[in-house]
Every structure is written in C-alpha cells, then in structure tokens.
Design a protein around this motif. Structure first.
Motif, mmCIF file in Angstrom:
data_model
loop_
_atom_site.group_PDB
_atom_site.id
_atom_site.type_symbol
_atom_site.label_atom_id
_atom_site.label_comp_id
_atom_site.label_asym_id
_atom_site.label_seq_id
_atom_site.Cartn_x
_atom_site.Cartn_y
_atom_site.Cartn_z
ATOM 1 N N ASP A 233 0.803 -1.218 0.000
ATOM 2 C CA ASP A 233 0.000 0.000 0.000
ATOM 3 C C ASP A 233 0.841 1.275 0.000
ATOM 4 N N GLN A 234 2.133 1.174 0.271
ATOM 5 C CA GLN A 234 2.969 2.363 0.259
ATOM 6 C C GLN A 234 3.093 2.952 -1.154
ATOM 7 N N TYR A 235 2.792 2.145 -2.155
ATOM 8 C CA TYR A 235 2.860 2.617 -3.540
ATOM 9 C C TYR A 235 1.517 3.121 -4.055
ATOM 10 N N GLN A 236 0.529 3.216 -3.170
ATOM 11 C CA GLN A 236 -0.823 3.523 -3.610
ATOM 12 C C GLN A 236 -0.915 4.842 -4.366
ATOM 13 N N SER A 237 -0.352 5.899 -3.819
ATOM 14 C CA SER A 237 -0.440 7.212 -4.474
ATOM 15 C C SER A 237 0.231 7.196 -5.835
#
Length: 289
Positions: A233-237
């Motif tokens: 989820d750290q790559y979501q943006s």
C-alpha cells in the motif's frame, strides 16, 4: 491470410426507443481472416447478438458487410453455404432421429460429408437411431457441431455454445472444434460469457459495451500493452496517479491493471504479471459505467 468477413460502420437501431439511445450496435468495423479465432465479448445487452444476426443476414442493418465477398441479406443462400452458426439453444428438429437429420442434411447441403459426420459421432455416445428430443443438451450440441464441421463451412459463429454443459462435454466439443479449425482455411467467432474458458483459444478479441466497440486487439498485443502490478500500500499514491483501469485489494497488497508503458519506469516493484483477458474485460466494462 484471406479476408473472410469484412464489416464497415455497421449499426443497427431498433424502433420504439429514445432517439440517441436505440442503437443496439453503432459503427462496428472489423475484418476476420482465415486462421483467426475472434472472441466477441460483452455483457447482456452489449450488442453481441445483434452483430451476429447482422452477419447472418437475419435482419436489416446500416453499413456494409461482406462474407466471402457476399452481402448476407441479398445473397443469404450463398453466404449460408459457407457460414454456420451454433448457439446454446437447440434448433435441430426434435421429432427426427439422428440418422434422419444426417440424411436430410446430405440432401439439402451439397458439401455435406456423411462419412465425416458419422466418424465424429462415433467418438461420442450418440446413437444413430436415437430421437433428437431424447438427447441431452450436451449431445445435441455435439450433434450440431458434427453436422456443421462435416460441411464446407469457412466461418463458424458460436454463441454461448457450451452454456450449461458439464466439463466432459465442453472438452469434447472444443477438441472436435479445433480439429476442424486446423483442417483448412477457416475462421471462428466465439461469443461467450465464459471468458476464462475460451481465452486460450483466441487469436483476437473484440469487446462491446452499450453497443459500441471498446476494444479490438490481437491477444499478442494485449499481452504487450497491459500488465498487472502488485505492490504494498505504500505505492498507492504512485499507482493511482497512473490512472489504472482496475484496482483489486488484497491482504497487505493491491493489484493495479495498467498500460504496460506506464509500468516501465516503476522502481522498487518486482511483481508485474501478464494480464488475463477476464481481468481486462471486467475493467473495461466497469470503466466509465
């Protein structure tokens, strides 16, 4: 490869609907060449059946269609000598026996090969003296296919042919179908909801939505142009800035369907997969729904 079907700007609008919203299909253009297996995909009401009926010459349409150089309405008898259609609905006469339907077909279709039809049926549990009405749905589909592939059919259109059939009948159906397909310059159109079932058969795909074409591509190009990226989820943006076609949440990770060029410059992500046709189909159906 010779062009067997050529459709240009084909539209069909039914009467009695609101203007601008009554076109079952609108401006559909494509070519079908020998050696191609085209998957015609779309949810109910997308226009698949309307397009098929247009190709069969079963109703009026706007635009132009050529089937082996022939117009399907004005020259329907000649077209149907080389174009066949199988659906999930039984159209064979229930009162006939299998033997009778084979004899009837031999009498009305000049290219029907009786020996070939019997050879195909010998590989099934279908008996020549059985009434068609006594056959299971799977047997009726097998019989219909045996008749069709024993003629000089160049183009075969399948409309949900294995709907409701068990795995054994489906496997037998597709085996006989592929044997016929590879035995000459032929082409297939398969309309189906079972995207995963037919994906391995296809060379090309056309996806319809609300009567319009939203994708027309070879399967090879799809593999080159779309990928699934899986990351935490750290790559979501970063991923959402790429405007993915679909997003699928999982435990601790997310799967984004994006265009392949967008994934080339991603750093720190090593889980990138080939897209499955079913994933792309669902994404395009949901997009701007």
């Amino acid at each position: 490869m010779s062009v067997l079907i050529e459709a240009r700007q084909v539209s069909k609008q039914y009467s009695g609907r609101v203007k601008g919203q009554g076109e079952a299909i609108k401006n559909i253009s494509f070519e079908l060449k020998s050696g191609q297996v085209l998957g015609l995909l779309g949810h109910n009401g997308a226009g698949k059946s309307t397009l098929i009926k247009s190709l069969l010459g079963a109703h009026e349409y706007q635009g132009t269609i050529q089937v082996l150089g022939l117009e399907p309405i004005a020259q329907r008898a000649k077209v149907m000598a080389h174009l066949s259609y199988i659906s999930d609905v039984n159209v064979l006469p229930d009162w006939m026996t299998v033997r009778q339907i084979l004899r009837y077909t031999s009498g009305v279709h000049p290219s029907f090969d009786m020996a070939k039809a019997r050879s195909v049926l010998d590989q099934t549990d279908i008996k020549l003296d059985s009434k068609i009405k006594s056959l299971s749905k799977g047997m009726k589909v097998q019989l219909h296919l045996a008749i069709v592939i024993s003629t000089d059919t160049k183009v075969l259109i399948l409309d949900e042919p294995t709907l409701g059939l068990d795995l054994v009948y489906r496997e037998t159906f597709y085996r006989h179908l592929l044997e016929w397909f590879h035995d000459g310059e032929r082409a297939l159109i398969i309309a189906s909801h079972e995207v995963s079932e037919i994906e391995h058969l296809l060379t090309d795909v056309m996806i319809l939505k609300h009567g319009q074409m939203v994708l027309q591509s070879s399967m090879d190009k799809i593999a080159e142009e779309y990928v699934i990226v899986e990351a935490t989820d750290q790559y979501q943006s970063q991923m959402e800035s790429l405007q993915p076609l679909s997003i699928e949440r999982a435990l601790g990770t997310t799967r984004w369907l994006v265009r392949a060029p967008q994934a080339e410059n991603l750093e720190g992500i090593d889980r990138i997969y080939n897209v499955k046709l079913a994933d792309l189909f669902l994404a395009l159906q949901k997009e701007a729904a």
